[in-house]
Design a protein around this motif. Structure first.
Motif, PDB file in Angstrom:
ATOM      1  N   ARG A  52       0.830  -1.198   0.000  1.00 29.68           N
ATOM      2  CA  ARG A  52       0.000   0.000   0.000  1.00 29.68           C
ATOM      3  C   ARG A  52       0.871   1.257   0.000  1.00 29.68           C
ATOM      4  NH1 ARG A  52      -3.033   3.154   3.253  1.00 29.68           N
ATOM      5  NH2 ARG A  52      -2.158   2.318   5.174  1.00 29.68           N
ATOM      6  N   GLY A  53       2.173   1.059  -0.196  1.00 25.65           N
ATOM      7  CA  GLY A  53       3.096   2.190  -0.199  1.00 25.65           C
ATOM      8  C   GLY A  53       3.416   2.701   1.179  1.00 25.65           C
ATOM      9  N   ALA A  54       3.068   1.927   2.222  1.00 27.90           N
ATOM     10  CA  ALA A  54       3.332   2.320   3.612  1.00 27.90           C
ATOM     11  C   ALA A  54       4.623   1.644   4.065  1.00 27.90           C
ATOM     12  CB  ALA A  54       2.169   1.916   4.509  1.00 27.90           C
ATOM     13  N   LEU A  55       5.729   2.370   4.001  1.00 26.58           N
ATOM     14  CA  LEU A  55       7.053   1.810   4.294  1.00 26.58           C
ATOM     15  C   LEU A  55       7.629   2.309   5.604  1.00 26.58           C
ATOM     16  CD1 LEU A  55       8.627   2.216   0.730  1.00 26.58           C
ATOM     17  CD2 LEU A  55       7.480   0.203   1.672  1.00 26.58           C
ATOM     18  N   GLY A 115      -5.793   1.248  -1.881  1.00 28.07           N
ATOM     19  CA  GLY A 115      -5.929   2.543  -1.228  1.00 28.07           C
ATOM     20  C   GLY A 115      -4.572   3.041  -0.786  1.00 28.07           C
ATOM     21  N   LEU A 116      -3.782   3.489  -1.745  1.00 27.68           N
ATOM     22  CA  LEU A 116      -2.378   3.807  -1.474  1.00 27.68           C
ATOM     23  C   LEU A 116      -2.226   4.904  -0.432  1.00 27.68           C
ATOM     24  CD1 LEU A 116      -0.777   3.652  -5.034  1.00 27.68           C
ATOM     25  CD2 LEU A 116      -1.082   1.819  -3.345  1.00 27.68           C
ATOM     26  N   ASN A 117      -1.260   4.697   0.442  1.00 26.85           N
ATOM     27  CA  ASN A 117      -0.988   5.617   1.527  1.00 26.85           C
ATOM     28  C   ASN A 117      -0.735   7.029   0.993  1.00 26.85           C
ATOM     29  OD1 ASN A 117      -0.497   6.175   4.280  1.00 26.85           O
ATOM     30  ND2 ASN A 117       1.696   6.143   3.927  1.00 26.85           N
ATOM     31  N   GLY A 118      -1.590   7.982   1.388  1.00 25.19           N
ATOM     32  CA  GLY A 118      -1.444   9.356   0.936  1.00 25.19           C
ATOM     33  C   GLY A 118      -2.178   9.694  -0.331  1.00 25.19           C
ATOM     34  N   GLY A 119      -2.791   8.701  -0.987  1.00 24.36           N
ATOM     35  CA  GLY A 119      -3.497   8.955  -2.236  1.00 24.36           C
ATOM     36  C   GLY A 119      -4.798   9.708  -2.023  1.00 24.36           C
ATOM     37  N   SER A 120      -5.204  10.517  -2.996  1.00 25.13           N
ATOM     38  CA  SER A 120      -6.469  11.236  -2.886  1.00 25.13           C
ATOM     39  C   SER A 120      -7.647  10.266  -2.858  1.00 25.13           C
ATOM     40  CB  SER A 120      -6.625  12.220  -4.052  1.00 25.13           C
ATOM     41  OG  SER A 120      -6.645  11.519  -5.291  1.00 25.13           O
ATOM     42  N   TRP A 121      -7.463   9.095  -3.442  1.00 24.14           N
ATOM     43  CA  TRP A 121      -8.498   8.055  -3.506  1.00 24.14           C
ATOM     44  C   TRP A 121      -8.307   7.005  -2.406  1.00 24.14           C
ATOM     45  CZ3 TRP A 121      -4.006   8.258  -6.103  1.00 24.14           C
ATOM     46  CH2 TRP A 121      -3.184   7.131  -6.051  1.00 24.14           C
ATOM     47  N   GLU A 122      -7.479   7.279  -1.406  1.00 25.41           N
ATOM     48  CA  GLU A 122      -7.059   6.271  -0.433  1.00 25.41           C
ATOM     49  C   GLU A 122      -8.217   5.485   0.164  1.00 25.41           C
ATOM     50  OE1 GLU A 122      -4.463   5.984   3.739  1.00 25.41           O
ATOM     51  OE2 GLU A 122      -4.335   7.775   2.483  1.00 25.41           O
ATOM     52  N   MET A 183     -13.496   3.738  11.615  1.00 24.85           N
ATOM     53  CA  MET A 183     -14.138   5.001  11.284  1.00 24.85           C
ATOM     54  C   MET A 183     -13.001   5.979  11.023  1.00 24.85           C
ATOM     55  SD  MET A 183     -17.262   4.077  11.449  1.00 24.85           S
ATOM     56  CE  MET A 183     -17.895   5.687  10.952  1.00 24.85           C
ATOM     57  N   SER A 184     -12.954   6.560   9.838  1.00 23.79           N
ATOM     58  CA  SER A 184     -11.821   7.382   9.420  1.00 23.79           C
ATOM     59  C   SER A 184     -12.290   8.755   8.962  1.00 23.79           C
ATOM     60  CB  SER A 184     -11.062   6.686   8.279  1.00 23.79           C
ATOM     61  OG  SER A 184     -10.615   5.394   8.664  1.00 23.79           O
ATOM     62  N   SER A 185     -11.349   9.684   8.931  1.00 27.13           N
ATOM     63  CA  SER A 185     -11.672  11.038   8.454  1.00 27.13           C
ATOM     64  C   SER A 185     -10.383  11.736   8.039  1.00 27.13           C
ATOM     65  CB  SER A 185     -12.371  11.848   9.555  1.00 27.13           C
ATOM     66  OG  SER A 185     -11.503  12.035  10.663  1.00 27.13           O
ATOM     67  N   ARG A 186     -10.557  12.888   7.415  1.00 22.16           N
ATOM     68  CA  ARG A 186      -9.424  13.771   7.076  1.00 22.16           C
ATOM     69  C   ARG A 186      -9.666  15.102   7.807  1.00 22.16           C
ATOM     70  NH1 ARG A 186      -6.479  11.872   2.437  1.00 22.16           N
ATOM     71  NH2 ARG A 186      -7.631  10.333   1.200  1.00 22.16           N
ATOM     72  N   PRO A 187      -9.220  15.198   9.058  1.00 27.18           N
ATOM     73  CA  PRO A 187      -9.492  16.414   9.841  1.00 27.18           C
ATOM     74  C   PRO A 187      -8.967  17.684   9.201  1.00 27.18           C
ATOM     75  CG  PRO A 187      -8.650  14.662  11.247  1.00 27.18           C
ATOM     76  CD  PRO A 187      -8.484  14.182   9.839  1.00 27.18           C
ATOM     77  N   GLY A 188      -7.907  17.564   8.406  1.00 30.30           N
ATOM     78  CA  GLY A 188      -7.335  18.736   7.756  1.00 30.30           C
ATOM     79  C   GLY A 188      -7.999  19.094   6.451  1.00 30.30           C
ATOM     80  N   GLY A 189      -9.029  18.362   6.077  1.00 29.23           N
ATOM     81  CA  GLY A 189      -9.717  18.630   4.826  1.00 29.23           C
ATOM     82  C   GLY A 189      -9.262  17.713   3.710  1.00 29.23           C
ATOM     83  N   PRO A 190      -9.864  17.822   2.509  1.00 28.38           N
ATOM     84  CA  PRO A 190      -9.520  16.966   1.365  1.00 28.38           C
ATOM     85  C   PRO A 190      -8.026  17.022   1.050  1.00 28.38           C
ATOM     86  CG  PRO A 190     -11.496  18.239   0.907  1.00 28.38           C
ATOM     87  CD  PRO A 190     -10.941  18.774   2.194  1.00 28.38           C
ATOM     88  N   GLY A 191      -7.473  15.845   0.779  1.00 31.02           N
ATOM     89  CA  GLY A 191      -6.066  15.770   0.405  1.00 31.02           C
ATOM     90  C   GLY A 191      -5.112  15.671   1.569  1.00 31.02           C
TER      91      GLY A 191
END
Length: 298
Positions: A52-55, A115-122, A183-191
């Motif tokens: 998943r690109g999580a190294l 769901g690649l780590n850091g991807g916009s589509w994660e 349960m997940s979220s992006r507290p800093g907003g999209p991206g």
């Protein structure tokens, strides 16, 4: 053509070039073990993060960049008494297979690594690794799926549908579906970075959503984090549950081990699925870290 195991990483590459069919032949004759062959508790070492690109491990962003180092650590961990098996993607499992490290092990296959780590589509975590038919053909015990739920991200609905389909397909083959919900979220907003809700309430909610996926829950197991108030958290389900290792850089090892011990005291918690925390301990002693975890379970 030989069906022998190999002893060096150069030989692993050579087999992949000269005799790739050996992988299927070794799978067909592998000494297999199932959860029914254990004492009711299961200790699995995980190695599916890289796909998943999580190294990263703690503060080291490329700690898992070396495949041969990771395989060295995996083989050391799998040799510790009390370790039942491994969770991984096809590339890792087949390397271990060629090296003889999957003999007499319980094997779970990782299914969704898109769901690649850091991807916009994660959060639209595509199923890009094993499917149910391939897991059955390989003779593995089941498949694991990460299922992150962000109520503010429309892509979540696609992940839920894909996970539900995988649960149903695995059950049709009488294979365990190991569902890992958050349960997940992006507290800093999209991206921005995806953050998982590790409050008791967040984990309880994720459990209820996950255990309702698919046409049957007969073969569904859960994989959840050890959080506060585990007695209340585990009262949310009757499903067999395994505790995941979490972020090895989040806190000190003794605090992590203490949280595992508290979780393992619950009767429907049946073991651990731990990767980076044990494979890359701060002191570098893989055997000691894995042995400590094994003693908690047995």
């Amino acid at each position: 053509m030989s069906d022998a195991f190999v002893s060096t990483y150069q030989d692993v590459t050579r087999v992949r070039v000269e005799d790739p069919g050996r992988i299927a032949r070794l799978l067909a004759r592998r000494s297999r073990r199932t959860v029914a062959d254990t004492d009711g508790s299961v200790f699995i070492v995980a190695a599916d993060h890289p796909a998943r690109g999580a190294l990263s491990v703690g503060e080291r962003p490329y700690a898992m960049a070396s495949r041969t180092e990771m395989l060295d650590r995996m083989r050391e961990a799998l040799a510790v008494p009390g370790v039942d098996g491994v969770l991984g993607t096809a590339d890792v499992l087949e390397d271990l297979l060629l090296l003889g490290a999957l003999e007499d092990k319980v094997v779970f296959a990782s299914m969704n690594r898109g769901g690649l780590n850091g991807g916009s589509w994660e959060l639209e975590d595509r199923f890009t690794s094993y499917d149910a038919a391939a897991i059955k053909s390989a003779g593995f015990e089941g498949g694991k799926m990460l299922t992150r739920i962000d109520l503010d991200d429309d892509r979540t609905s696609f992940t839920l549908q894909a996970s539900a389909d995988a649960v149903s397909e695995l059950a049709a083959h009488e294979l365990i579906a190991m569902v890992e919900p958050f349960m997940s979220s992006r507290p800093g907003g999209p991206g921005t970075r995806v953050v998982n809700d590790l409050t008791p309430e967040g984990v309880i909610r994720s459990i209820h959503i996950a255990q309702g996926l698919g046409t049957t829950s007969a073969y569904t197991w859960l994989k959840i984090p050890a959080v506060a108030e585990m007695e209340r958290v585990m009262d949310a389900t009757t499903l067999p549950t395994l505790i995941l290792g979490g972020d090895p850089g989040a806190t000190d090892p003794e605090t992590v081990y203490g949280s595992w011990r508290q979780a393992l005291a619950r009767p429907n918690v049946r073991g651990l699925v731990v990767g980076r925390t044990l494979l890359y301990p701060a002191d570098g002693d893989v055997t000691a870290a894995v042995s400590t975890a094994a003693e908690m379970i047995r």
